[in-house]
Write a protein that holds these residues in place. Structure first.
Motif, PDB file in Angstrom:
ATOM      1  N   GLU A  27      92.556  51.502  40.095  1.00  0.00           N
ATOM      2  CA  GLU A  27      93.523  52.091  39.636  1.00  0.00           C
ATOM      3  C   GLU A  27      92.365  53.990  40.066  1.00  0.00           C
ATOM      4  N   LEU A  28      91.410  53.690  39.476  1.00  0.00           N
ATOM      5  CA  LEU A  28      90.151  55.152  39.337  1.00  0.00           C
ATOM      6  C   LEU A  28      90.353  55.025  41.279  1.00  0.00           C
ATOM      7  N   ALA A  29      89.776  54.380  42.529  1.00  0.00           N
ATOM      8  CA  ALA A  29      89.609  54.299  43.674  1.00  0.00           C
ATOM      9  C   ALA A  29      90.573  55.169  43.876  1.00  0.00           C
ATOM     10  N   LEU A  30      92.290  54.378  44.295  1.00  0.00           N
ATOM     11  CA  LEU A  30      93.616  55.015  44.891  1.00  0.00           C
ATOM     12  C   LEU A  30      93.768  55.982  44.130  1.00  0.00           C
ATOM     13  N   VAL A  31      93.451  56.902  42.431  1.00  0.00           N
ATOM     14  CA  VAL A  31      94.128  57.646  42.226  1.00  0.00           C
ATOM     15  C   VAL A  31      92.926  58.961  43.269  1.00  0.00           C
ATOM     16  N   VAL A  32      91.863  58.330  43.371  1.00  0.00           N
ATOM     17  CA  VAL A  32      91.322  59.729  44.109  1.00  0.00           C
ATOM     18  C   VAL A  32      91.612  59.725  45.540  1.00  0.00           C
ATOM     19  N   VAL A  33      92.159  58.716  46.530  1.00  0.00           N
ATOM     20  CA  VAL A  33      92.183  58.691  47.425  1.00  0.00           C
ATOM     21  C   VAL A  33      93.899  59.203  47.575  1.00  0.00           C
ATOM     22  N   THR A  34      94.671  59.521  46.154  1.00  0.00           N
ATOM     23  CA  THR A  34      95.606  59.518  46.919  1.00  0.00           C
ATOM     24  C   THR A  34      95.833  61.178  46.367  1.00  0.00           C
ATOM     25  N   VAL A  35      95.425  62.137  45.725  1.00  0.00           N
ATOM     26  CA  VAL A  35      94.559  63.411  45.460  1.00  0.00           C
ATOM     27  C   VAL A  35      93.757  63.837  46.927  1.00  0.00           C
ATOM     28  N   VAL A  36      93.250  62.979  47.547  1.00  0.00           N
ATOM     29  CA  VAL A  36      92.614  63.277  48.854  1.00  0.00           C
ATOM     30  C   VAL A  36      94.418  62.774  49.864  1.00  0.00           C
ATOM     31  N   ALA A  37      94.570  62.710  50.331  1.00  0.00           N
ATOM     32  CA  ALA A  37      96.043  62.452  50.996  1.00  0.00           C
ATOM     33  C   ALA A  37      97.106  63.303  50.797  1.00  0.00           C
ATOM     34  N   THR A  38      96.794  63.862  49.268  1.00  0.00           N
ATOM     35  CA  THR A  38      98.131  65.167  48.967  1.00  0.00           C
ATOM     36  C   THR A  38      96.945  66.527  49.452  1.00  0.00           C
ATOM     37  N   PHE A  39      95.715  66.474  49.119  1.00  0.00           N
ATOM     38  CA  PHE A  39      94.986  67.889  50.045  1.00  0.00           C
ATOM     39  C   PHE A  39      95.165  67.783  51.472  1.00  0.00           C
ATOM     40  N   GLU A  40      95.610  66.625  52.041  1.00  0.00           N
ATOM     41  CA  GLU A  40      95.087  66.521  53.619  1.00  0.00           C
ATOM     42  C   GLU A  40      96.527  66.707  54.124  1.00  0.00           C
ATOM     43  N   LEU A  41      97.787  66.724  53.095  1.00  0.00           N
ATOM     44  CA  LEU A  41      98.830  66.927  53.290  1.00  0.00           C
ATOM     45  C   LEU A  41      99.286  68.796  53.183  1.00  0.00           C
ATOM     46  N   LEU A 118     104.657  63.474  46.762  1.00  0.00           N
ATOM     47  CA  LEU A 118     106.118  61.728  46.505  1.00  0.00           C
ATOM     48  C   LEU A 118     105.586  60.995  47.394  1.00  0.00           C
ATOM     49  N   TYR A 119     104.713  61.186  48.387  1.00  0.00           N
ATOM     50  CA  TYR A 119     104.725  60.250  49.510  1.00  0.00           C
ATOM     51  C   TYR A 119     103.278  59.972  48.911  1.00  0.00           C
ATOM     52  N   PRO A 120     102.248  60.446  48.896  1.00  0.00           N
ATOM     53  CA  PRO A 120     100.890  59.312  49.105  1.00  0.00           C
ATOM     54  C   PRO A 120     101.665  58.443  47.714  1.00  0.00           C
ATOM     55  N   SER A 121     101.669  60.225  45.970  1.00  0.00           N
ATOM     56  CA  SER A 121     101.592  58.965  45.063  1.00  0.00           C
ATOM     57  C   SER A 121     102.318  57.423  45.228  1.00  0.00           C
ATOM     58  N   ILE A 122     103.397  57.815  45.634  1.00  0.00           N
ATOM     59  CA  ILE A 122     104.262  56.547  45.606  1.00  0.00           C
ATOM     60  C   ILE A 122     104.191  55.370  46.494  1.00  0.00           C
ATOM     61  N   GLY A 123     103.179  55.987  47.290  1.00  0.00           N
ATOM     62  CA  GLY A 123     102.933  54.606  48.254  1.00  0.00           C
ATOM     63  C   GLY A 123     101.447  54.180  48.352  1.00  0.00           C
ATOM     64  N   PHE A 124     100.481  55.326  47.613  1.00  0.00           N
ATOM     65  CA  PHE A 124      99.125  54.410  46.721  1.00  0.00           C
ATOM     66  C   PHE A 124      99.740  53.082  45.351  1.00  0.00           C
ATOM     67  N   GLY A 125     100.644  53.848  44.713  1.00  0.00           N
ATOM     68  CA  GLY A 125     101.341  53.360  43.653  1.00  0.00           C
ATOM     69  C   GLY A 125     101.718  51.526  43.848  1.00  0.00           C
ATOM     70  N   ALA A 126     103.100  51.900  44.972  1.00  0.00           N
ATOM     71  CA  ALA A 126     102.765  50.720  45.597  1.00  0.00           C
ATOM     72  C   ALA A 126     101.826  49.876  46.254  1.00  0.00           C
ATOM     73  N   ILE A 127     101.052  50.527  46.263  1.00  0.00           N
ATOM     74  CA  ILE A 127      99.633  49.654  46.728  1.00  0.00           C
ATOM     75  C   ILE A 127      99.262  48.979  45.975  1.00  0.00           C
ATOM     76  N   PHE A 128      99.228  49.988  44.772  1.00  0.00           N
ATOM     77  CA  PHE A 128      98.778  48.881  42.842  1.00  0.00           C
ATOM     78  C   PHE A 128      98.992  47.901  43.296  1.00  0.00           C
ATOM     79  N   GLY A 129     100.779  48.465  42.760  1.00  0.00           N
ATOM     80  CA  GLY A 129     101.454  47.249  42.212  1.00  0.00           C
ATOM     81  C   GLY A 129     100.931  45.914  42.748  1.00  0.00           C
ATOM     82  N   LEU A 130     101.362  45.720  44.063  1.00  0.00           N
ATOM     83  CA  LEU A 130     101.271  45.341  45.115  1.00  0.00           C
ATOM     84  C   LEU A 130      99.758  44.230  44.610  1.00  0.00           C
ATOM     85  N   ARG A 131      98.611  44.558  44.760  1.00  0.00           N
ATOM     86  CA  ARG A 131      97.878  43.969  44.194  1.00  0.00           C
ATOM     87  C   ARG A 131      97.817  43.561  43.179  1.00  0.00           C
TER      88      ARG A 131
END
Length: 274
Positions: A27-41, A118-131
């Motif tokens: 969860e901690l790793a993916l929250v970092v990935v999520t905010v980086v993706a948002t910054f890129e967008l 929404l796109y990164p947070s829901i997307g990486f949230g779905a990945i976390f949920g699938l795990r």
């Protein structure tokens, strides 16, 4: 090519253990990935029409916060799903306030804000949920998108004659797309058989269901890749960032799997309701 290969190996050595461990660490790793993706967008949209860069921090806080709410829903049995909708409404309200009180924030920025958050947070949230369904489910998802990507390139280079989306990504071909999907089906069937993967959430994996899922997710992953390509082409940039040498940024590396994860989770939830 050498840089790309080395970076790919490093990414595997980092992310495979994180997905295997799961839980709070993931969860901690993916929250970092999520905010980086948002910054890129945010940076992408800021290429031509400038917003103050403190706004990037706001986008990242909203995206990271929404991801945490989604992750809590999957990891905490007593967590109320309504909190996720509260988070989404908060994004809408804040977007409306920005439209009124920030002069540079024009009407088109509302859509950009929603997509970047929404796109990164829901997307990486779905990945976390699938795990939360199991490590083998993550393997199922990534095998489809990676096999599709690799073999679409190989088949396309050797046999591609008909362009798939020439105005978006001139090098992609229909033959490559079909070849990538075909190889993804073969490899994923072997994976499901070898590891005896019987369920993905509420979905029971028969041979027919597995083929249908791989076909759908392979196509969806390619659409995700084309969406990212169109965004970059529109803004006339090559990569979202250079955080991963040879691979670009988070959105470059995860463009296929984000959309595929959302669709796979959606299918699982629909089957659960039936």
């Amino acid at each position: 090519m050498k840089t790309r290969l080395i970076t790919g190996i490093v990414l595997g050595l980092v992310f495979v253990p994180l997905f295997y461990i799961g839980g709070v660490v993931l969860e901690l790793a993916l929250v970092v990935v999520t905010v980086v993706a948002t910054f890129e967008l945010f940076t992408l949209y800021n290429t031509k029409e400038q917003l103050p860069y403190y706004m990037a921090g706001l986008y990242m806080v909203l995206s990271g916060g929404l991801f945490v709410l989604i992750a809590e829903y999957y990891s905490n049995p007593v967590f109320n799903i309504e909190w996720i909708f509260v988070g989404m409404f908060a994004v809408l309200v804040i977007g409306s306030l920005l439209l009124v009180f920030v002069e540079e924030f024009q009407s088109n920025r509302i859509g950009e804000l929603l997509f970047a958050v929404l796109y990164p947070s829901i997307g990486f949230g779905a990945i976390f949920g699938l795990r939360s369904y199991g490590f083998d489910v993550i393997g199922f998802l990534f095998l489809i998108t990676i096999a599709t990507d690799i073999f679409a390139y190989i088949v396309g280079i050797n046999f591609g004659k008909h362009r798939l989306a020439i105005k978006i990504s001139p090098k992609k071909s229909v033959e490559g797309s079909i070849g990538g999907t075909a190889f993804a089906i073969v490899f994923t069937l072997g994976y499901v058989w070898a590891l005896d993967v019987g369920m993905i959430g509420s979905i029971t994996l028969s041979v027919g269901v597995t083929i249908g899922l791989v076909l759908l997710l392979s196509v969806i992953g390619q659409i995700g890749d084309l969406v990212a390509s169109k965004l970059k082409r529109h803004m006339e940039i090559k990569d979202f960032s250079n955080i991963f040498p040879g691979h670009g940024g988070v959105m470059d590396r995860f463009d296929s799997v984000i959309l595929a994860a959302i669709v796979l989770m959606l299918i699982s939830k629909v089957v659960e309701l039936l």
